[in-house]
Design a protein around this motif. Sequence first.
Motif, PDB file in Angstrom:
ATOM      1  N   TYR A  35      32.026 -10.397  20.407  1.00 38.62           N
ATOM      2  CA  TYR A  35      31.993  -9.316  21.395  1.00 38.62           C
ATOM      3  C   TYR A  35      31.146  -8.134  20.951  1.00 38.62           C
ATOM      4  N   ASP A 119      39.413  -0.078  24.760  1.00 44.49           N
ATOM      5  CA  ASP A 119      39.936  -0.916  23.675  1.00 44.49           C
ATOM      6  C   ASP A 119      41.073  -0.170  22.978  1.00 44.49           C
ATOM      7  N   HIS A 147      38.258  -4.758  26.637  1.00 43.15           N
ATOM      8  CA  HIS A 147      38.441  -5.749  25.570  1.00 43.15           C
ATOM      9  C   HIS A 147      39.825  -6.399  25.684  1.00 43.15           C
ATOM     10  N   THR A 191      33.987 -14.324  25.004  1.00 41.53           N
ATOM     11  CA  THR A 191      33.447 -14.014  23.691  1.00 41.53           C
ATOM     12  C   THR A 191      34.581 -13.787  22.702  1.00 41.53           C
ATOM     13  N   LEU A 196      35.806 -10.222  26.839  1.00 39.26           N
ATOM     14  CA  LEU A 196      35.324  -8.903  27.257  1.00 39.26           C
ATOM     15  C   LEU A 196      35.082  -8.930  28.757  1.00 39.26           C
TER      16      LEU A 196
END
Length: 220
Positions: A35, A119, A147, A191, A196
């Motif tokens: 990512y 995130d 994320h 990923t 993501l």
Amino acid sequence: WAETIALCRRVLDADANNLQAHLLWASASLPGEGYMTILARIHRHLEPRTYVEIGVESGRSLVLARPGTTSIGIDPQPQLTHQIPASTRIFATTSDAFFAQHDLFKELGERPVDLAFLDGMHLFAFALRDFINVERYCAPTSTCLVHDCFPLDERTAARQRATTFWSGDVWKLIPCLKKYRPALEIHTVATAPTGLAVIRGLDPKSTILRDRLERICDEV
């Protein structure tokens, strides 16, 4: 890959907190670029004027912003191990507190958020509030990345953390947005280690999620 995943499962049956087994399983399940590589490419492609990141930790992803980008990082306990550019400011506070106390437009020089990377806390309600708060300061041309939205298995995707490798239930944000905001353009990149999501077609004037926040959290 199937044999690798099967061996990882056997290891984890004996030791649920074996981080290396989880990481190997994730790499075998999502055997493309990681990512961070994807995130760096998005920065190069979009060349955002402004960048906001929730969940800074070491600063590894924050430093991917291109030179000249006005960047803001939000994290209650940043643990920086990377050199942060002078154009980047870090607010050592929770995202809820930041948005309650700051006008993001003003912090970005009266400009909208061109690119955001969420995130933060690995729980659905936090991710939902972060999305709501960030979208208010976006433009229709902005991009929001999320994320930890492609869970590895039930154990590591649970609300209650029981493993070192843990994505939590952030993944619930994606079906939630597809249900309540079907006009959003949502694409999940497979990923490693935990996916993501790329969200476009943002509407800073929308109040659908904010107005239904409590009901949505109860439902989910």
